[in-house]
Write a protein that holds these residues in place. Structure first.
Motif, PDB file in Angstrom:
ATOM      1  N   GLN A  16       0.807  -1.216   0.000  1.00  0.00           N
ATOM      2  CA  GLN A  16       0.000   0.000   0.000  1.00  0.00           C
ATOM      3  C   GLN A  16       0.844   1.272   0.000  1.00  0.00           C
ATOM      4  O   GLN A  16       0.325   2.360  -0.261  1.00  0.00           O
ATOM      5  CB  GLN A  16      -0.931   0.006   1.215  1.00  0.00           C
ATOM      6  N   ASN A  18       3.293   4.075  -1.360  1.00  0.00           N
ATOM      7  CA  ASN A  18       3.565   4.672  -2.658  1.00  0.00           C
ATOM      8  C   ASN A  18       5.079   4.761  -2.852  1.00  0.00           C
ATOM      9  O   ASN A  18       5.738   5.603  -2.237  1.00  0.00           O
ATOM     10  CB  ASN A  18       2.927   6.059  -2.739  1.00  0.00           C
ATOM     11  N   ASN A  21       6.725   8.138  -4.143  1.00  0.00           N
ATOM     12  CA  ASN A  21       6.893   9.282  -3.249  1.00  0.00           C
ATOM     13  C   ASN A  21       7.153   8.756  -1.847  1.00  0.00           C
ATOM     14  O   ASN A  21       6.221   8.477  -1.091  1.00  0.00           O
ATOM     15  CB  ASN A  21       5.645  10.168  -3.280  1.00  0.00           C
ATOM     16  N   THR A  22       8.421   8.625  -1.482  1.00  0.00           N
ATOM     17  CA  THR A  22       8.763   8.058  -0.174  1.00  0.00           C
ATOM     18  C   THR A  22       8.432   9.005   0.978  1.00  0.00           C
ATOM     19  O   THR A  22       8.517   8.614   2.136  1.00  0.00           O
ATOM     20  CB  THR A  22      10.256   7.678  -0.117  1.00  0.00           C
ATOM     21  N   GLU A  24       5.489  10.095   1.342  1.00  0.00           N
ATOM     22  CA  GLU A  24       4.076   9.809   1.591  1.00  0.00           C
ATOM     23  C   GLU A  24       3.994   8.549   2.447  1.00  0.00           C
ATOM     24  O   GLU A  24       4.459   7.487   2.038  1.00  0.00           O
ATOM     25  CB  GLU A  24       3.354   9.596   0.259  1.00  0.00           C
ATOM     26  N   GLN A  70       6.127  -5.295  -3.986  1.00  0.00           N
ATOM     27  CA  GLN A  70       5.378  -4.722  -5.094  1.00  0.00           C
ATOM     28  C   GLN A  70       5.863  -5.261  -6.434  1.00  0.00           C
ATOM     29  O   GLN A  70       5.055  -5.489  -7.342  1.00  0.00           O
ATOM     30  CB  GLN A  70       5.428  -3.199  -5.030  1.00  0.00           C
TER      31      GLN A  70
END
Length: 81
Positions: A16, A18, A21-22, A24, A70
């Motif tokens: 989940q 992102n 954009n680390t 976030e 991922q």
């Protein structure tokens, strides 16, 4: 080797994040989140993969784990038999 339900919950949580954009992170609200997700976050925090017991940001180790998780999911979803 079979994955345990706890491991599946942890991988689901890592997926989940992102990776684009680390900066976030995730916030898991214990009062309305699935108890398995809450417990997975606590285990990931205890292992040093995320910065807070209720989510936060990926640590360096957590980023590696999330990338692998991922990538594996992408391979499984796009590979043809």
């Amino acid at each position: 080797m079979m994955l345990t339900p706890d491991e599946i919950a942890e991988i689901n949580l890592l997926c989940q994040f992102n990776l684009g954009n680390t900066q976030e992170g995730l916030k898991i609200h214990s009062h309305d989140a699935d108890p398995n997700t809450v417990a997975a976050a606590e285990r990931l925090f205890a292992r040093g993969l995320i910065s807070q017991h209720d989510g936060g940001y990926l640590t360096s180790l957590g980023l590696d784990a999330a990338e692998h998780s991922q990538h594996l999911l992408t391979i499984l979803r796009t590979s043809t038999p």
